[in-house]
Design an enzyme around this catalytic site. Sequence first.
Site, mmCIF file in Angstrom:
data_model
loop_
_atom_site.group_PDB
_atom_site.id
_atom_site.type_symbol
_atom_site.label_atom_id
_atom_site.label_comp_id
_atom_site.label_asym_id
_atom_site.label_seq_id
_atom_site.Cartn_x
_atom_site.Cartn_y
_atom_site.Cartn_z
ATOM 1 N N ASN A 14 0.825 -1.213 0.000
ATOM 2 C CA ASN A 14 0.000 0.000 0.000
ATOM 3 C C ASN A 14 0.863 1.270 0.000
ATOM 4 O O ASN A 14 0.607 2.192 -0.774
ATOM 5 C CB ASN A 14 -0.947 0.003 1.203
ATOM 6 C CG ASN A 14 -1.953 -1.133 1.116
ATOM 7 O OD1 ASN A 14 -2.036 -1.821 0.101
ATOM 8 N ND2 ASN A 14 -2.714 -1.332 2.184
ATOM 9 N N THR A 55 -14.580 38.714 -32.313
ATOM 10 C CA THR A 55 -15.444 38.327 -31.193
ATOM 11 C C THR A 55 -16.680 37.749 -31.864
ATOM 12 O O THR A 55 -17.064 38.189 -32.960
ATOM 13 C CB THR A 55 -15.837 39.517 -30.290
ATOM 14 O OG1 THR A 55 -16.539 40.467 -31.081
ATOM 15 C CG2 THR A 55 -14.613 40.192 -29.681
ATOM 16 N N HIS A 56 -17.270 36.742 -31.252
ATOM 17 C CA HIS A 56 -18.404 36.035 -31.866
ATOM 18 C C HIS A 56 -18.037 35.502 -33.255
ATOM 19 O O HIS A 56 -18.892 35.382 -34.124
ATOM 20 C CB HIS A 56 -19.638 36.937 -31.975
ATOM 21 C CG HIS A 56 -19.951 37.663 -30.707
ATOM 22 N ND1 HIS A 56 -20.747 37.146 -29.712
ATOM 23 C CD2 HIS A 56 -19.526 38.871 -30.239
ATOM 24 C CE1 HIS A 56 -20.819 38.004 -28.700
ATOM 25 N NE2 HIS A 56 -20.070 39.055 -28.998
ATOM 26 N N SER A 90 -6.922 12.528 -48.401
ATOM 27 C CA SER A 90 -8.116 11.697 -48.338
ATOM 28 C C SER A 90 -7.928 10.510 -49.270
ATOM 29 O O SER A 90 -7.270 10.616 -50.299
ATOM 30 C CB SER A 90 -9.327 12.520 -48.767
ATOM 31 O OG SER A 90 -10.348 11.672 -49.234
ATOM 32 N N LYS A 128 -7.811 16.901 -51.280
ATOM 33 C CA LYS A 128 -7.872 17.239 -49.860
ATOM 34 C C LYS A 128 -6.511 17.331 -49.179
ATOM 35 O O LYS A 128 -5.600 16.566 -49.454
ATOM 36 C CB LYS A 128 -8.678 16.173 -49.111
ATOM 37 C CG LYS A 128 -10.133 16.155 -49.492
ATOM 38 C CD LYS A 128 -10.913 17.201 -48.757
ATOM 39 C CE LYS A 128 -11.417 16.614 -47.446
ATOM 40 N NZ LYS A 128 -12.213 17.622 -46.746
ATOM 41 N N GLU A 172 -6.744 18.456 -35.359
ATOM 42 C CA GLU A 172 -8.058 17.865 -35.077
ATOM 43 C C GLU A 172 -7.950 16.792 -33.995
ATOM 44 O O GLU A 172 -8.775 16.710 -33.089
ATOM 45 C CB GLU A 172 -8.643 17.221 -36.337
ATOM 46 C CG GLU A 172 -9.125 18.215 -37.359
ATOM 47 C CD GLU A 172 -9.536 17.509 -38.653
ATOM 48 O OE1 GLU A 172 -10.725 17.205 -38.783
ATOM 49 O OE2 GLU A 172 -8.662 17.241 -39.503
ATOM 50 N N TYR A 204 -6.601 2.266 2.467
ATOM 51 C CA TYR A 204 -6.455 1.726 1.113
ATOM 52 C C TYR A 204 -7.606 0.788 0.763
ATOM 53 O O TYR A 204 -8.021 -0.045 1.570
ATOM 54 C CB TYR A 204 -5.134 0.959 0.974
ATOM 55 C CG TYR A 204 -4.961 0.319 -0.397
ATOM 56 C CD1 TYR A 204 -4.372 1.025 -1.450
ATOM 57 C CD2 TYR A 204 -5.432 -0.967 -0.657
ATOM 58 C CE1 TYR A 204 -4.240 0.458 -2.705
ATOM 59 C CE2 TYR A 204 -5.306 -1.538 -1.918
ATOM 60 C CZ TYR A 204 -4.707 -0.822 -2.932
ATOM 61 O OH TYR A 204 -4.586 -1.388 -4.178
ATOM 62 N N LYS A 233 -4.234 3.961 -11.950
ATOM 63 C CA LYS A 233 -3.070 4.056 -12.827
ATOM 64 C C LYS A 233 -3.404 4.299 -14.290
ATOM 65 O O LYS A 233 -2.789 5.140 -14.943
ATOM 66 C CB LYS A 233 -2.207 2.807 -12.678
ATOM 67 C CG LYS A 233 -1.460 2.810 -11.373
ATOM 68 C CD LYS A 233 -0.891 1.453 -11.058
ATOM 69 C CE LYS A 233 -0.858 1.227 -9.566
ATOM 70 N NZ LYS A 233 -2.192 1.243 -8.913
HETATM 71 N N1 ARG Z 1 -1.406 -3.509 -7.378
HETATM 72 C C1 ARG Z 1 -1.868 -2.789 -6.230
HETATM 73 C C2 ARG Z 1 -2.312 -1.379 -6.638
HETATM 74 O O1 ARG Z 1 -2.040 -0.995 -7.698
HETATM 75 C C3 ARG Z 1 -0.804 -2.697 -5.209
HETATM 76 C C4 ARG Z 1 -1.315 -2.504 -3.833
HETATM 77 C C5 ARG Z 1 -2.024 -3.707 -3.414
HETATM 78 N N2 ARG Z 1 -2.377 -3.669 -2.040
HETATM 79 C C6 ARG Z 1 -3.269 -4.498 -1.556
HETATM 80 N N3 ARG Z 1 -3.544 -4.397 -0.306
HETATM 81 N N4 ARG Z 1 -3.885 -5.395 -2.303
HETATM 82 O O2 ARG Z 1 -2.943 -0.674 -5.901
#
Ligand code: ARG
Length: 461
Positions: free
Chosen positions: A116, A161-162, A283, A289, A296, A323, A331
């Site tokens: 954690n 503007t606009h 294109s 084109k 974009e 946690y 992630k």
């Molecule tokens: N892979 C876990 C994460 O990304 C790591 C931490 C896991 N901790 C746990 N108590 N299961 O958060």
Amino acid sequence: MSQSDSSQYTWAGRFSEPMSDLVKRYTASLSFDRRMWRQDIRASLAHAAMLARQGIITTDDLADIERGMTQVVREIEAGGFIWSLDLEDVHLNIEKRLTTLVGDAGKRLHTGRSRNDQVATDIRLYLRDAIDDIAILLDEFQTRLLDLATREAATPLPGLTHLQVAQPITFGHHLLAYFEMSRRDAERFADCRRRTNRLPLGAAALAGTTYPIDRQMVADLLDFDGVCENSLDAVSDRDFAIEFCAASALMMMHLSRLSEELVLWMNPRFGFITLADRFCTGSSIMPQKKNPDVPELARGKTGRVYGDLMALLTLMKGQPLAYNKDNQEDKEPLFDAIDTVTDTLRIFVEMIPGITAQAENMRDALRQGFATATDLADYLTRKGLPFRDAHETVGLAVRRAEKLGVDLAQLSLAELQQFSPLIGDDIFAVLTVEGALAARDHPGGTAPKQVLAAIARARRR
Ligand code: ARG
């Protein structure tokens, strides 16, 4: 390695049956947290050095851990490291390999630590590195903007503007608006970095640890500005990642506005710029084109970064301390925002020098929109007419010019004087684009001289 062998490794002691393949796949984060391997190893080495200094492990253990980690780094870099989904995430994969290489010392690495606080540390290190890369890119982007603005400091462009012609501005001045936005973006990232740069390690699972650790030593080794004060907060909050995504969303919003303008300016109806061919595509069906695909896409990718921000806010909302496995979902949105922002900035750094102003077309557009009408009103006001009356007088003159199909400056003096006897022959200097530009002569104004001064100030910063 078989499934039961692997579960044996970490927590099988407590369990009576192995994890199913489905659950294994569902709970694993290896596919996306692998990219943090350098940060994971760096943090582990700092943790191990501290454990040895505090006498929690021996110096022989530390030497074994360091030797093993050197080997692990070599294997990962060479592509020979065998990543195993059985081991769930980057942390367990590296620890397991270390233990295979050096034995018991590897098993002692996790003393006084939990995944954690380990993962919270790795993410902060990873994000900090990413912010440092982004800061360099933002700096380059700003330099490119300033270079183009210097070249175009006196190039007249219709200010809108606009989306309707409003007043003359210079193209350089217009570009400096984006410079300012980008400067605030850089400030936001730097500010986010300050709060990201605190060490979670030591929080362990949630409550701290019973070993006599030295958190400040680990913080120093990892260049953190300090330690997270509260162990529960350290392992559970991801506000720094949310802040990063918020700063990213704002930056992308700014770049999407610039992108939209590039798309418009490239359209032959505007014809204000050309964009180097390498940023456009053709294109498959329409041979004529040339499409501004890169701006974009930048505009489009803004949406996914907003999505990343929403995902993280929603992920965090309502989570009880401390946690929860929910946090593993932090992630992918964070990495997506990092990748998108980094790639988009790289693209813009290259694209800005590929912009060529079509000054004649900008000037033509200015001739069509009575862009100096405000200047005529200001002229009358200077001669004593109240501004509201001047506004109305000029409105009548514009109507007349429109009917004749000419610009205000093309009306004769006699014609202009029908609208107000205050008008003298000094009016024509006022009605030219150059006169209108030069007259806005104060800091923040569009006069070419002020644009150059603003650029000089920007370059000094
Ligand atoms: N892979 C876990 C994460 O990304 C790591 C931490 C896991 N901790 C746990 N108590 N299961 O958060």
